[in-house]
Design a protein around this motif. Structure first.
Motif, PDB file in Angstrom:
ATOM      1  N   ALA A 102       5.450  16.336   5.983  1.00 16.87           N
ATOM      2  CA  ALA A 102       6.277  15.258   5.440  1.00 16.87           C
ATOM      3  C   ALA A 102       7.441  15.810   4.624  1.00 16.87           C
ATOM      4  CB  ALA A 102       5.433  14.336   4.573  1.00 16.87           C
ATOM      5  N   ILE A 116      13.376   6.821   2.575  1.00 15.78           N
ATOM      6  CA  ILE A 116      12.001   6.883   3.079  1.00 15.78           C
ATOM      7  C   ILE A 116      12.019   7.430   4.499  1.00 15.78           C
ATOM      8  CG2 ILE A 116      10.018   5.493   3.821  1.00 15.78           C
ATOM      9  CD1 ILE A 116      10.728   3.510   1.609  1.00 15.78           C
ATOM     10  N   GLY A 118       9.323   8.157   7.950  1.00 17.95           N
ATOM     11  CA  GLY A 118       8.031   8.104   8.618  1.00 17.95           C
ATOM     12  C   GLY A 118       8.114   9.025   9.825  1.00 17.95           C
ATOM     13  N   SER A 124       0.732  11.493  11.974  1.00 18.88           N
ATOM     14  CA  SER A 124       1.731  10.655  11.322  1.00 18.88           C
ATOM     15  C   SER A 124       1.669  10.876   9.814  1.00 18.88           C
ATOM     16  CB  SER A 124       1.521   9.169  11.639  1.00 18.88           C
ATOM     17  OG  SER A 124       0.315   8.691  11.051  1.00 18.88           O
ATOM     18  N   TYR A 126       4.161   9.869   5.915  1.00 16.29           N
ATOM     19  CA  TYR A 126       5.308   9.202   5.296  1.00 16.29           C
ATOM     20  C   TYR A 126       5.668   9.931   4.005  1.00 16.29           C
ATOM     21  CZ  TYR A 126       3.652   5.388   8.293  1.00 16.29           C
ATOM     22  OH  TYR A 126       3.221   4.635   9.362  1.00 16.29           O
ATOM     23  N   ILE A 230       2.336   0.795  10.380  1.00 16.43           N
ATOM     24  CA  ILE A 230       3.644   1.293   9.937  1.00 16.43           C
ATOM     25  C   ILE A 230       4.234   0.351   8.893  1.00 16.43           C
ATOM     26  CG2 ILE A 230       6.025   1.763  10.657  1.00 16.43           C
ATOM     27  CD1 ILE A 230       4.913   2.673  13.360  1.00 16.43           C
ATOM     28  N   SER A 233       2.531   0.849   5.526  1.00 20.62           N
ATOM     29  CA  SER A 233       2.883   2.108   4.877  1.00 20.62           C
ATOM     30  C   SER A 233       4.305   2.090   4.341  1.00 20.62           C
ATOM     31  CB  SER A 233       2.696   3.270   5.862  1.00 20.62           C
ATOM     32  OG  SER A 233       1.338   3.403   6.224  1.00 20.62           O
ATOM     33  N   LEU A 234       5.236   1.556   5.119  1.00 20.22           N
ATOM     34  CA  LEU A 234       6.615   1.459   4.644  1.00 20.22           C
ATOM     35  C   LEU A 234       6.700   0.553   3.418  1.00 20.22           C
ATOM     36  CD1 LEU A 234       8.624   1.189   7.990  1.00 20.22           C
ATOM     37  CD2 LEU A 234       8.391   3.191   6.500  1.00 20.22           C
ATOM     38  N   ILE A 245      15.730   3.953   5.698  1.00 18.16           N
ATOM     39  CA  ILE A 245      14.475   4.383   6.309  1.00 18.16           C
ATOM     40  C   ILE A 245      14.832   5.184   7.553  1.00 18.16           C
ATOM     41  CG2 ILE A 245      12.401   3.655   7.537  1.00 18.16           C
ATOM     42  CD1 ILE A 245      12.391   1.125   5.849  1.00 18.16           C
ATOM     43  N   LEU A 247      13.066   7.243  10.823  1.00 15.88           N
ATOM     44  CA  LEU A 247      11.867   7.547  11.594  1.00 15.88           C
ATOM     45  C   LEU A 247      12.122   8.794  12.426  1.00 15.88           C
ATOM     46  CD1 LEU A 247      10.764   4.014  12.848  1.00 15.88           C
ATOM     47  CD2 LEU A 247      10.268   5.149  10.674  1.00 15.88           C
ATOM     48  N   SER A 252       8.958   8.195  17.508  1.00 13.41           N
ATOM     49  CA  SER A 252       9.714   7.309  16.619  1.00 13.41           C
ATOM     50  C   SER A 252      10.546   6.291  17.377  1.00 13.41           C
ATOM     51  CB  SER A 252      10.604   8.135  15.691  1.00 13.41           C
ATOM     52  OG  SER A 252      11.516   8.928  16.424  1.00 13.41           O
TER      53      SER A 252
END
Length: 294
Positions: A102, A116, A118, A124, A126, A230, A233-234, A245, A247, A252
């Motif tokens: 991450a 942010i 992801g 996966s 974040y 998702i 988590s976001l 954001i 991805l 993604s």
């Protein structure tokens, strides 16, 4: 040799490395097998070193120079226990700094900016940065985490296919295609799942998205469950003034059409990928180390 550094993206399917100079110019790249230190520390170490040496060869440098260079490795599992420290001690580099996957994804996507990320590949995870402070969630591995990852999508497909085979739930063209690959023998599915690693499950993720585009009921349900994870988590990371954001990862783009409006409005193209993030952090490590001699 103090003029060069190595950045490594230790992914659950493959390990990518790049040799860069002080300006950030990529001189050579390398690739090896999976590097999830939580699920396979020994082979991860082997693949990390192999990818670095391949990158040195590609750069026209001696592959035996690993002990002269600083390296930053971002890998799944670095956030659990002492796995990261154990790897740092075992690697044959001048200075090795192991961070989470991450961390390199965040740096690659945003640079030093706030926002942010992801990341969705075999696993996966974040991460977020606000006012220069970063924190993350997820990345707990395939067995108890990694929701919306390729491995979880593949595992869910196998589970749903077995349920359909047993007439517990309705089959679909997707579950029938999956079972046909195993010659309609549920025991073969179980044997595969028992021995499979996350990357083996993940190879079925594209199949899930392919059938979801055709409105296959099972595929759509699997993707919707993943997308809901998702969203959760976001939302756990979002703050009112969050600027963006991003991805990243091989899956993604496949999730873009499934995102809701409020998340899609914040979507921005990442500046780079996880490997470029590892390279940036390695360059910073090189600058910190500029006073030392090889």
């Amino acid at each position: 040799m103090a003029e060069f550094s190595i950045g490594i993206d230790g992914g659950g399917t493959s390990c990518r490395a790049a040799v860069t100079d002080r300006t950030g110019k990529v001189l050579g790249t390398g690739k090896a097998g999976a590097a999830n230190i939580l699920s396979d520390l020994e082979n991860s170490q082997i693949n990390i070193v192999a990818s670095a040496r391949q990158a040195l060869v590609d750069a026209g440098l001696d592959p035996g120079l690993t002990d002269k260079l600083p390296v930053v490795i971002g890998t799944a599992g670095a956030n659990v226990g002492d796995y990261g420290k154990r790897l740092e001690k075992a690697l044959p580099f001048k200075k090795a700094h192991v961070v989470t996957d991450a961390a390199i994804a965040l740096q690659g996507a945003l640079g030093d900016a706030d926002g942010i990320i992801g990341a969705f590949g075999t696993g996966s995870v974040y991460n977020a940065r606000r006012d220069g402070k970063s924190w993350g969630i997820g990345g707990w591995g395939f067995v108890v985490g990694d929701q919306a990852s390729g491995a979880r999508l593949g595992r869910d497909l196998l589970e749903r296919s077995l349920l359909a085979h047993d007439a517990v739930s309705r089959p679909s063209p997707l579950t029938e295609a999956l079972m046909a690959e195993f010659k309609d023998d549920p025991e073969r599915v179980v044997e595969f799942a028992h021995a499979a690693k996350p990357k083996d499950f993940a190879r079925y993720a594209p199949m899930v998205f392919e059938y979801a585009e055709k409105n296959d009921a099972v595929a759509v349900d699997i993707v919707k469950m993943a997308t809901h994870a998702i969203f959760q988590s976001l939302d756990a990371l979002l703050w009112p003034e969050c600027p963006s954001i991003c991805l990243l990862g091989g899956l993604s783009r496949a999730y873009y059409p499934w995102l809701d409006t409020r998340h899609r409005e914040l979507l921005r193209e990442p500046k780079g990928d996880a490997l470029s993030g590892a390279m940036e952090l390695a360059a910073k490590l090189l600058l910190d180390d500029k006073g030392s001699t090889p």
